[in-house]
Design a protein around this motif. Structure first.
Motif, PDB file in Angstrom:
ATOM      1  N   ALA A   6       3.149  -2.885   7.145  1.00  0.00           N
ATOM      2  CA  ALA A   6       1.762  -2.452   6.980  1.00  0.00           C
ATOM      3  C   ALA A   6       1.342  -1.550   8.132  1.00  0.00           C
ATOM      4  N   GLY A   7       1.774  -1.876   9.336  1.00  0.00           N
ATOM      5  CA  GLY A   7       1.467  -1.031  10.490  1.00  0.00           C
ATOM      6  C   GLY A   7       2.109   0.338  10.362  1.00  0.00           C
ATOM      7  N   ALA A   8       3.340   0.365   9.886  1.00  0.00           N
ATOM      8  CA  ALA A   8       4.018   1.646   9.679  1.00  0.00           C
ATOM      9  C   ALA A   8       3.294   2.470   8.618  1.00  0.00           C
ATOM     10  N   ALA A   9       2.841   1.816   7.570  1.00  0.00           N
ATOM     11  CA  ALA A   9       2.136   2.536   6.513  1.00  0.00           C
ATOM     12  C   ALA A   9       0.836   3.137   7.026  1.00  0.00           C
ATOM     13  N   VAL A  10       0.120   2.397   7.852  1.00  0.00           N
ATOM     14  CA  VAL A  10      -1.147   2.906   8.395  1.00  0.00           C
ATOM     15  C   VAL A  10      -0.900   4.091   9.319  1.00  0.00           C
ATOM     16  N   ILE A  11       0.040   3.953  10.243  1.00  0.00           N
ATOM     17  CA  ILE A  11       0.330   5.034  11.197  1.00  0.00           C
ATOM     18  C   ILE A  11       0.814   6.284  10.470  1.00  0.00           C
ATOM     19  N   GLU A  12       1.716   6.112   9.514  1.00  0.00           N
ATOM     20  CA  GLU A  12       2.253   7.269   8.796  1.00  0.00           C
ATOM     21  C   GLU A  12       1.198   7.924   7.908  1.00  0.00           C
ATOM     22  N   THR A  13       0.283   7.139   7.370  1.00  0.00           N
ATOM     23  CA  THR A  13      -0.776   7.714   6.538  1.00  0.00           C
ATOM     24  C   THR A  13      -1.789   8.461   7.397  1.00  0.00           C
ATOM     25  N   VAL A  14      -2.178   7.878   8.531  1.00  0.00           N
ATOM     26  CA  VAL A  14      -3.183   8.505   9.394  1.00  0.00           C
ATOM     27  C   VAL A  14      -2.656   9.809   9.982  1.00  0.00           C
ATOM     28  N   PHE A  15      -1.408   9.799  10.457  1.00  0.00           N
ATOM     29  CA  PHE A  15      -0.850  10.978  11.111  1.00  0.00           C
ATOM     30  C   PHE A  15      -0.001  11.843  10.177  1.00  0.00           C
ATOM     31  N   THR A  16      -0.011  11.550   8.893  1.00  0.00           N
ATOM     32  CA  THR A  16       0.749  12.265   7.856  1.00  0.00           C
ATOM     33  C   THR A  16       2.208  12.482   8.245  1.00  0.00           C
ATOM     34  N   LEU A  17       2.848  11.401   8.640  1.00  0.00           N
ATOM     35  CA  LEU A  17       4.271  11.421   8.966  1.00  0.00           C
ATOM     36  C   LEU A  17       5.069  10.898   7.773  1.00  0.00           C
ATOM     37  N   PRO A  18       6.231  11.481   7.508  1.00  0.00           N
ATOM     38  CA  PRO A  18       7.053  10.932   6.434  1.00  0.00           C
ATOM     39  C   PRO A  18       7.794   9.686   6.926  1.00  0.00           C
ATOM     40  N   GLY A  19       7.969   8.724   6.048  1.00  0.00           N
ATOM     41  CA  GLY A  19       8.681   7.511   6.418  1.00  0.00           C
ATOM     42  C   GLY A  19       8.589   6.473   5.323  1.00  0.00           C
ATOM     43  N   LEU A  20       9.134   5.280   5.604  1.00  0.00           N
ATOM     44  CA  LEU A  20       9.130   4.229   4.600  1.00  0.00           C
ATOM     45  C   LEU A  20       7.725   3.743   4.283  1.00  0.00           C
ATOM     46  N   GLY A  21       6.866   3.681   5.266  1.00  0.00           N
ATOM     47  CA  GLY A  21       5.500   3.231   5.021  1.00  0.00           C
ATOM     48  C   GLY A  21       4.768   4.167   4.091  1.00  0.00           C
ATOM     49  N   ARG A  22       4.891   5.435   4.342  1.00  0.00           N
ATOM     50  CA  ARG A  22       4.241   6.443   3.487  1.00  0.00           C
ATOM     51  C   ARG A  22       4.844   6.428   2.079  1.00  0.00           C
ATOM     52  N   LEU A  23       6.163   6.278   2.000  1.00  0.00           N
ATOM     53  CA  LEU A  23       6.820   6.184   0.698  1.00  0.00           C
ATOM     54  C   LEU A  23       6.343   4.960  -0.061  1.00  0.00           C
ATOM     55  N   LEU A  24       6.148   3.858   0.645  1.00  0.00           N
ATOM     56  CA  LEU A  24       5.661   2.648   0.006  1.00  0.00           C
ATOM     57  C   LEU A  24       4.253   2.842  -0.538  1.00  0.00           C
ATOM     58  N   VAL A  25       3.381   3.429   0.250  1.00  0.00           N
ATOM     59  CA  VAL A  25       2.003   3.663  -0.200  1.00  0.00           C
ATOM     60  C   VAL A  25       1.980   4.603  -1.405  1.00  0.00           C
ATOM     61  N   ASP A  26       2.742   5.679  -1.344  1.00  0.00           N
ATOM     62  CA  ASP A  26       2.783   6.613  -2.469  1.00  0.00           C
ATOM     63  C   ASP A  26       3.366   5.959  -3.721  1.00  0.00           C
ATOM     64  N   SER A  27       4.368   5.101  -3.539  1.00  0.00           N
ATOM     65  CA  SER A  27       4.986   4.422  -4.678  1.00  0.00           C
ATOM     66  C   SER A  27       4.033   3.407  -5.302  1.00  0.00           C
ATOM     67  N   ILE A  28       3.240   2.742  -4.477  1.00  0.00           N
ATOM     68  CA  ILE A  28       2.260   1.794  -5.014  1.00  0.00           C
ATOM     69  C   ILE A  28       1.212   2.540  -5.833  1.00  0.00           C
ATOM     70  N   TYR A  29       0.715   3.661  -5.317  1.00  0.00           N
ATOM     71  CA  TYR A  29      -0.284   4.442  -6.057  1.00  0.00           C
ATOM     72  C   TYR A  29       0.296   4.998  -7.367  1.00  0.00           C
ATOM     73  N   ALA A  30       1.575   5.359  -7.361  1.00  0.00           N
ATOM     74  CA  ALA A  30       2.206   5.912  -8.564  1.00  0.00           C
ATOM     75  C   ALA A  30       2.759   4.821  -9.485  1.00  0.00           C
TER      76      ALA A  30
END
Length: 64
Positions: free
Chosen positions: A3-27
């Motif tokens: 969850a921390g990785a997802a927040v950091i990657e979303t706030v700073f628009t970094l690619p990574g597993l957290g961002r992939l997880l968030v995008d996959s949940i939305y899709a």
């Protein structure tokens, strides 16, 4: 941890597993969500095993 990785990657628009997880949940891409959860769980277990096996090396009073 994830969850921390997802927040950091979303706030700073970094690619990574957290961002992939968030995008996959939305899709609603459930296989990707399951794969990420399985990967993180296996990584967590493996790291804990390695740390437990290294305890006697760093502190000789600890025995397996």
């Amino acid at each position: 941890m994830l969850a921390g990785a997802a927040v950091i990657e979303t706030v700073f628009t970094l690619p990574g597993l957290g961002r992939l997880l968030v995008d996959s949940i939305y899709a609603r891409d459930y296989p990707v969500v399951q794969a990420i959860a399985l990967f993180v769980a296996c990584l967590y277990v493996a790291l804990n095993l390695i740390i437990d096996l290294l305890y006697p090396f760093f502190d000789p009073r600890v025995r397996l």
